[in-house]
Scaffold this active site. Structure first.
Site, short mmCIF file in Angstrom:
data_model
loop_
_atom_site.label_atom_id
_atom_site.label_comp_id
_atom_site.label_asym_id
_atom_site.label_seq_id
_atom_site.Cartn_x
_atom_site.Cartn_y
_atom_site.Cartn_z
N GLY A 138 -13.75 14.93 -11.41
CA GLY A 138 -13.85 14.61 -9.99
C GLY A 138 -14.50 15.74 -9.24
O GLY A 138 -14.60 16.86 -9.75
N CYS A 195 -12.32 17.60 -17.61
CA CYS A 195 -12.87 18.39 -16.50
C CYS A 195 -11.82 18.56 -15.40
O CYS A 195 -10.81 19.21 -15.62
CB CYS A 195 -14.16 17.74 -16.00
SG CYS A 195 -15.14 18.84 -14.98
N TYR A 196 -12.01 17.95 -14.22
CA TYR A 196 -10.97 18.08 -13.19
C TYR A 196 -9.62 17.62 -13.73
O TYR A 196 -8.57 18.20 -13.40
CB TYR A 196 -11.34 17.25 -11.94
CG TYR A 196 -10.29 17.40 -10.84
CD1 TYR A 196 -10.40 18.42 -9.90
CD2 TYR A 196 -9.18 16.56 -10.79
CE1 TYR A 196 -9.43 18.60 -8.93
CE2 TYR A 196 -8.20 16.72 -9.82
CZ TYR A 196 -8.33 17.75 -8.89
OH TYR A 196 -7.36 17.91 -7.94
N HIS A 232 -17.52 17.03 -21.08
CA HIS A 232 -17.50 15.58 -20.90
C HIS A 232 -17.85 14.84 -22.19
O HIS A 232 -19.02 14.64 -22.49
CB HIS A 232 -18.50 15.17 -19.80
CG HIS A 232 -18.07 15.60 -18.44
ND1 HIS A 232 -17.27 14.82 -17.65
CD2 HIS A 232 -18.28 16.75 -17.76
CE1 HIS A 232 -17.02 15.45 -16.52
NE2 HIS A 232 -17.63 16.63 -16.56
N GLU A 273 -17.70 11.73 -22.71
CA GLU A 273 -18.27 10.39 -22.45
C GLU A 273 -19.78 10.41 -22.28
O GLU A 273 -20.44 9.37 -22.35
CB GLU A 273 -17.62 9.76 -21.21
CG GLU A 273 -17.83 10.49 -19.89
CD GLU A 273 -16.87 11.68 -19.73
OE1 GLU A 273 -16.11 11.98 -20.67
OE2 GLU A 273 -16.91 12.33 -18.67
N SER A 293 -26.83 -19.38 -10.13
CA SER A 293 -27.94 -18.77 -9.39
C SER A 293 -29.12 -18.46 -10.29
O SER A 293 -30.21 -18.18 -9.82
CB SER A 293 -27.46 -17.47 -8.75
OG SER A 293 -27.24 -16.49 -9.75
N GLY A 294 -28.89 -18.48 -11.59
CA GLY A 294 -29.96 -18.07 -12.50
C GLY A 294 -29.82 -16.60 -12.89
O GLY A 294 -30.49 -16.12 -13.78
N GLY A 295 -28.92 -15.89 -12.21
CA GLY A 295 -28.65 -14.50 -12.57
C GLY A 295 -27.76 -14.42 -13.80
O GLY A 295 -27.25 -15.44 -14.27
N VAL A 296 -27.59 -13.19 -14.31
CA VAL A 296 -26.87 -13.01 -15.57
C VAL A 296 -25.41 -13.50 -15.47
O VAL A 296 -24.94 -14.25 -16.32
CB VAL A 296 -26.84 -11.53 -15.98
CG1 VAL A 296 -26.13 -11.34 -17.31
CG2 VAL A 296 -28.23 -10.98 -16.05
N ASP A 297 -24.71 -13.07 -14.42
CA ASP A 297 -23.27 -13.32 -14.38
C ASP A 297 -22.95 -14.81 -14.30
O ASP A 297 -22.15 -15.33 -15.09
CB ASP A 297 -22.62 -12.57 -13.21
CG ASP A 297 -22.87 -11.06 -13.29
OD1 ASP A 297 -23.16 -10.59 -14.41
OD2 ASP A 297 -22.81 -10.39 -12.26
N SER A 298 -23.59 -15.52 -13.36
CA SER A 298 -23.27 -16.94 -13.26
C SER A 298 -23.76 -17.70 -14.50
O SER A 298 -23.15 -18.68 -14.92
CB SER A 298 -23.82 -17.56 -11.97
OG SER A 298 -25.21 -17.59 -11.97
N SER A 299 -24.83 -17.23 -15.11
CA SER A 299 -25.32 -17.90 -16.33
C SER A 299 -24.32 -17.74 -17.47
O SER A 299 -24.07 -18.69 -18.22
CB SER A 299 -26.66 -17.33 -16.76
OG SER A 299 -27.62 -17.54 -15.76
N LYS A 340 -20.78 -4.92 -16.91
CA LYS A 340 -22.05 -5.64 -17.07
C LYS A 340 -22.52 -5.65 -18.53
O LYS A 340 -22.98 -6.68 -19.03
CB LYS A 340 -23.11 -4.96 -16.21
CG LYS A 340 -24.34 -5.79 -15.97
CD LYS A 340 -24.09 -6.75 -14.86
CE LYS A 340 -25.30 -7.56 -14.50
NZ LYS A 340 -25.04 -8.40 -13.32
#
Ligand code: XMP
Length: 523
Positions: A57, A84-85, A179, A181, A233-239, A379
C-alpha cells in the site's frame, strides 16, 4: 467438487498490485476475495479463509493515520503472508519497528534467502559461491523493517533492506518486502504456490472447467423453469453470459440486442450471426437507429448525450422485456472488478469522472431477480471460460467498447452520415492493426470523428472535408494509460488508406495524449 472450499482472503491496503495478487492466487487454482483493510473483523471471520494475504500500500506505518490490520487476525491460527506494507504492518503491530529508508527502492533486486523457512525452502534463482540461495525480485518501497517482532526470524535480506523477509513459523506468519505477484520476481508464482498449497493446505479446485460446471448448476438451481432475459451488447462479458446461460438453460434464455446505430462496422449482423444462427441462442434484435439518432439530434454536451443514450436504451429494453411476459430473471455481465469498484464507491474511494453507462444498468422497478454468473470472476477468467464455452478468440479478446458506442466518438452532435464515415475509418484501422499483428499489443484502439473541416488536395482537385483522429492506448487497468507507440510506417499506411478510400475525410491525425490528463475516449 466445491470450488469455494479453500479460500484465501486478501486485505487491501491500496497497492496497485492488489488485484495482481488475487489473479496469481486464482491462477494457482485457489478462490480468493479482496476486502478493504478496514472491513469489520466479523466479516473476515465469516469468510472462513484458509489463509490471509496482506497487500502492499502507499501509506507509511510511521504515519499517524496508518491503516492497521484488524489485530484479531493474528489470533485466528491461520497462515498470514504480508507483502511490502503488509509485512511492515505485521512488524509494527506485533512489536517490531519500521524506519524510513531515506531513499525509495524501486526496481530489480537480488535477495538472499536465509533461515531455511518453509516459505522459501529450496526456492532460488541461483546459488552464490558461498552457497547462499539468491532470488531475483521486484522491490518498490520507501520504508523498511528495522527491528523484527519477538518470535520472528530473518527469512531474506538485501543490501538496502537487511530485513527483507521475516517469519514466525510457529504461528505461520510470514512477511516479504518484495513483490512475488509481479512477473519480474522470477520465483513469484512458486512462492505463492508454496504459501497456498503447503502452508495453507489449499487444493486447486478453482479451474475454468470447474467454474463452468458450478455456474451452470447454480444458474439451474436459481432459476428453475423460469425464463431469463439478457441484454446482449456484443461485448465480452454479456457474450460469455449468453454462452454460459445457453448451456445451462437453453431455450429459457431470451437475449435482447438493441442496435442503436452507434455500433461498429457490421457489428449488429455479426452478433446475430454468432449467437442466433451459429449457436442457436434466442436473440431479439431491435433496430432502433432512428430512435437513438432522433434523441441525439441537437445534443452536443457529452454528459447529456450519454444520458440520452442510456435512458433510451433502458426504455427500449423495458418495452421488449415487457413483451416477454413470463420472464422472472434479468441476467447481467457484472464481473468482480465491478463489485470491488462499487464497494470502493460506497466508501467514497472512487471518483465519478464520466457517468459510465453499462448495458444492463436497469432500474429496480423491473421486478426481475438478478442472475450474475460472472460476479466472482476477473476479466482474464471470463475470457478463459469464454474460450472453453466455444467463443472465438477474436471475440473474447476484443478491445472494450463503451456503452454509448460511437455516440462518444463523434464529437458534438451525432449524425448518421458522421457515424457511417467513422465506421469505415475505424474498420480500416482495426483490420490493419490485426494484419500488422499489433491488435493484441494495444489495449484499446479506435477512430474518433471530429466535426471540423480541413482543406486537402486529391489529384488536381481541392478537398474540404472532415478530420478523424486515430487513438490507441496501452494500459493495465484503464484508469491510467499511455498512448501506443505505433510504428510510423503503419500509421502512414492506415492514414493513406483512410484518406484514399473514404469519401468525406481529408485529414488523419494521431492522438498522443496520455491518461491522465486526457481520458481514453474523447468525450
Ligand atoms: P475513459 O474515457 O474514461 O475510458 O478514459 C476508460 C475506459 O472506459 C470505457 N468507457 C466507457 N464504457 N460506458 C462504458 O461502458 C461509458 O460510458 C464509457 N466511457 C468510457 C472506455 O472505452 C475505456 O475503455
Amino acid at each position: 467438487m466445491d470450488i469455494h472450499q479453500d479460500k484465501i482472503l486478501i486485505l487491501d491496503f491500496g497497492s496497485q498490485y492488489t488485484q495482481l495478487i488475487a489473479r496469481r492466487v486464482r491462477e494457482a487454482g485457489v478462490y480468493c476475495e479482496i476486502y478493504p483493510w478496514d472491513i469489520e473483523f466479523s466479516r473476515i471471520q465469516a469468510f472462513d479463509a484458509k489463509g490471509i494475504i496482506l497487500s502492499g500500500g502507499p501509506e507509511s506505518t510511521l504515519s499517524d493515520h496508518r491503516p492497521l490490520a484488524p489485530i484479531e487476525i493474528f489470533n485466528l491460527e491461520i497462515p498470514i503472508l504480508g507483502i511490502c506494507y503488509g509485512m511492515q504492518t505485521i512488524a509494527s503491530q506485533l512489536g517490531g519497528a519500521v524506519e524510513n529508508c531515506g531513499k525509495s527502492e524501486f526496481g530489480f533486486a537480488k535477495v538472499r534467502a536465509r533461515g531455511h523457512t518453509e516459505l522459501l525452502r529450496d526456492i532460488q534463482d541461483e546459488v552464490t559461491s558461498e552457497g547462499y540461495g539468491m532470488l531475483d525480485v521486484w522491490m518498490s518501497h520507501g520504508d523498511r523493517v528495522s527491528v523484527m517482532p519477538p518470535g520472528f526470524k530473518l527469512m531474506a535480506s538485501t543490501d538496502s533492506a537487511p530485513i527483507a523477509g521475516i517469519a514466525n513459523e510457529d504461528r505461520q506468519i510470514y512477511g516479504l518486502q518484495f513483490h512475488p505477484e509481479v512477473t519480474h520476481t522470477v520465483q513469484g508464482v512458486t512462492i505463492y504456490k508454496r504459501f497456498l498449497y503447503d502452508i495453507c493446505g489449499c487444493g486447486s479446485a478453482w479451474t475454468s472447467a470447474n467454474i463452468i460446471e458450478t455456474s451452470i448448476a447454480n444458474v439451474r438451481k436459481q432459476v428453475g423453469n423460469d425464463h431469463v432475459i439478457l441484454g446482449l451488447s456484443g461485448g465480452v462479458d454479456s457474450s460469455v453470459v449468453a454462452a454460459l446461460l445457453h448451456q445451462a438453460i437453453g431455450t429459457q434464455l431470451t437475449c435482447i440486442f438493441v442496435d442503436n446505430g452507434l455500433l461498429r462496422h457490421q457489428e449488429g449482423d455479426q452478433v446475430m450471426a454468432l449467437f442466433d444462427k451459429n449457436m442457436g441462442v434466442k436473440v431479439i434484435r431491435v433496430d432502433a437507429e432512428e430512435r437513438f439518432l432522433g434523441k441525439l439530434k441537437g445534443l452536443t454536451d457529452p454528459e447529456l448525450k450519454r444520458k440520452a443514450i442510456g435512458n433510451l436504451f433502458i426504455e427500449i429494453f423495458e418495452e421488449e422485456a415487457e413483451k416477454l411476459v413470463d420472464a422472472k430473471w434479468l441476467a447481467q455481465g457484472t464481473i468482480y472488478p465491478d463489485v470491488i469498484e462499487s464497494a470502493g464507491a460506497s466508501t467514497g474511494k472512487a471518483h465519478l469522472i464520466k457517468s459510465h453507462h453499462n448495458v444492463g444498468g436497469l432500474p429496480d422497478d423491473m421486478k426481475l431477480g438478478l442472475v450474475e454468473p460472472l460476479r466472482e470472476l476477473f476479466k482474464d477468467e471470463v475470457r478463459k471460460i469464454g474460450i472453453d464455452l466455444g467463443l472465438s478468440r477474436e471475440m473474447v479478446y476484443r478491445h472494450p467498447f463503451p456503452g454509448p458506442g460511437l455516440g462518444v466518438r463523434i464529437l458534438g452532435e451525432v449524425k448518421k452520415e458522421f457515424a457511417d464515415v467513422l465506421r469505415l475509418a475505424d474498420d480500416i484501422f482495426i483490420k490493419e492493426l490485426r494484419s500488422y499483428d499489433l491488435y493484441d499489443k494495444v489495449s484499446q484502439a479506435f477512430v474518433v470523428f471530429l466535426p471540423i473541416k480541413s482543406v486537402g488536395v486529391t489529384g488536381d482537385g481541392r478537398r474540404y472535408d472532415h478530420v478523424v483522429s486515430l487513438r490507441a492506448v496501452e494500459t493495465i487497468d484503464f484508469m491510467t494509460a499511455r498512448w501506443a507507440d505505433l510504428p510510423y510506417d503503419f500509421l502512414d499506411h492506415v492514414s493513406r488508406r483512410i484518406m484514399n478510400e473514404i469519401e468525406g475525410i481529408s485529414r488523419v491525425v494521431y492522438d498522443i495524449s496520455g491518461k491522465p490528463p486526457g481520458t481514453i475516449e474523447w468525450e
